[in-house]
Design a protein around this motif. Structure first.
Motif, PDB file in Angstrom:
ATOM      1  N   GLU A 200       7.271   2.907   0.726  1.00  0.00           N
ATOM      2  CA  GLU A 200       6.042   2.111   0.657  1.00  0.00           C
ATOM      3  C   GLU A 200       5.689   1.773  -0.791  1.00  0.00           C
ATOM      4  O   GLU A 200       5.297   0.641  -1.105  1.00  0.00           O
ATOM      5  N   LEU A 203       8.223  -0.724  -2.166  1.00  0.00           N
ATOM      6  CA  LEU A 203       7.956  -2.038  -1.584  1.00  0.00           C
ATOM      7  C   LEU A 203       6.770  -2.685  -2.285  1.00  0.00           C
ATOM      8  O   LEU A 203       6.776  -3.894  -2.559  1.00  0.00           O
ATOM      9  N   ASP A 204       5.761  -1.875  -2.596  1.00  0.00           N
ATOM     10  CA  ASP A 204       4.588  -2.387  -3.296  1.00  0.00           C
ATOM     11  C   ASP A 204       4.967  -2.908  -4.679  1.00  0.00           C
ATOM     12  O   ASP A 204       4.521  -3.983  -5.089  1.00  0.00           O
ATOM     13  N   ASN A 206       7.866  -3.999  -5.568  1.00  0.00           N
ATOM     14  CA  ASN A 206       8.647  -5.219  -5.350  1.00  0.00           C
ATOM     15  C   ASN A 206       7.747  -6.407  -5.056  1.00  0.00           C
ATOM     16  O   ASN A 206       7.935  -7.498  -5.603  1.00  0.00           O
ATOM     17  N   LYS A 207       6.776  -6.202  -4.183  1.00  0.00           N
ATOM     18  CA  LYS A 207       5.864  -7.286  -3.822  1.00  0.00           C
ATOM     19  C   LYS A 207       5.066  -7.776  -5.024  1.00  0.00           C
ATOM     20  O   LYS A 207       4.728  -8.956  -5.120  1.00  0.00           O
ATOM     21  N   ARG A 208       4.762  -6.860  -5.924  1.00  0.00           N
ATOM     22  CA  ARG A 208       3.992  -7.228  -7.121  1.00  0.00           C
ATOM     23  C   ARG A 208       4.880  -7.783  -8.227  1.00  0.00           C
ATOM     24  O   ARG A 208       4.401  -8.156  -9.291  1.00  0.00           O
TER      25      ARG A 208
END
Length: 239
Positions: A200, A203-204, A206-208
């Motif tokens: 998680e 992923l955070d 990566n998303k940012r």
């Protein structure tokens, strides 16, 4: 010599010109420079990118190392950059963004009037004859605005790494003239902690859009040895 900085005014600076012949001479003793995440890949291809901590505010800043000790700049010689990519923070001097004393929280364009680049004889004019901003000034102002916005993004990046406790103190050891020298006071991303983050959390990141900058930082640490080679060559040339 103390810096003399004044807000840029078309009446006062109507005849002012900027001579860029030795544009980087002002930074010849700076051993670190702030960088923004948008240039990590290009800067990191030549220079180590590390984090430093302000002991007063506990805030982390990210910088490129240009030398291995205070006052040593191995990348600027005779006012010219010795690498391929010039960090953005160097682009616009002697024009800077400064706090507006009349409007809290606002910035204004200012001029380092004490810079030897500032004169009325030769170089790029800041204003046209009709008092309008020259193309040179417009491009510099646009560049400064872009750098300011990118600096805000970079502060958020630094804060995110600090909050996730990914930054750890590191001592770098390098051989100079056959003798080991330790470089302290810097922080780097802890790869073990990074790899132990939850799916998680990763992923955070990566998303940012933070992962490319993290990897660019880690890869850049290999450039410490290149700085050491530059230092050894400089020492040999001075001998």
């Amino acid at each position: 010599m103390s810096l003399q900085i004044a807000p840029l005014q078309k009446e006062k600076h109507a005849q002012t010109k900027i001579n860029t012949a030795n544009a980087l001479a002002f930074a010849h003793e700076q051993h670190i420079l702030p960088v923004v995440v948008q240039e990590f890949v290009r800067v990191g291809a030549e220079l180590p990118i590390v984090f430093i901590k302000d002991p007063a505010s506990e805030r982390f800043d990210v910088v490129a190392m240009l030398g291995l000790k205070t006052g040593e700049n191995l990348m600027i010689s005779e006012g010219k950059w010795q690498g391929f990519y010039v960090p953005k923070v160097l682009w616009n001097h002697p024009l800077i963004l400064a706090d507006d004393p009349s409007k809290e929280g606002q910035l204004l364009v200012a001029l380092v009037e004490s810079s030897p680049m500032v004169n009325t004889e030769s170089g790029h004019a800041l204003f046209n004859e009709d008092g309008s901003e020259s193309d040179f000034l417009k491009s510099r102002v646009d560049s400064m605005r872009e750098f300011f916005l990118q600096s805000q993004t970079t502060r958020a990046f630094n804060k995110a790494l600090a909050e996730m406790e990914l930054l750890v103190p590191q001592t770098l050891t390098i051989k100079l003239e056959g003798k080991p020298r330790e470089i302290t006071g810097i922080y780097i991303v802890d790869e073990k902690k990074l790899n132990s983050l939850s799916d998680e959390q990763l992923l955070d990141l990566n998303k940012r859009g933070l992962m490319p900058a993290i990897y660019a930082h880690l890869m850049s640490l290999q450039q410490v040895q290149r700085l050491g080679e530059r230092a050894n060559k400089a020492a040999t040339a001075a001998a």
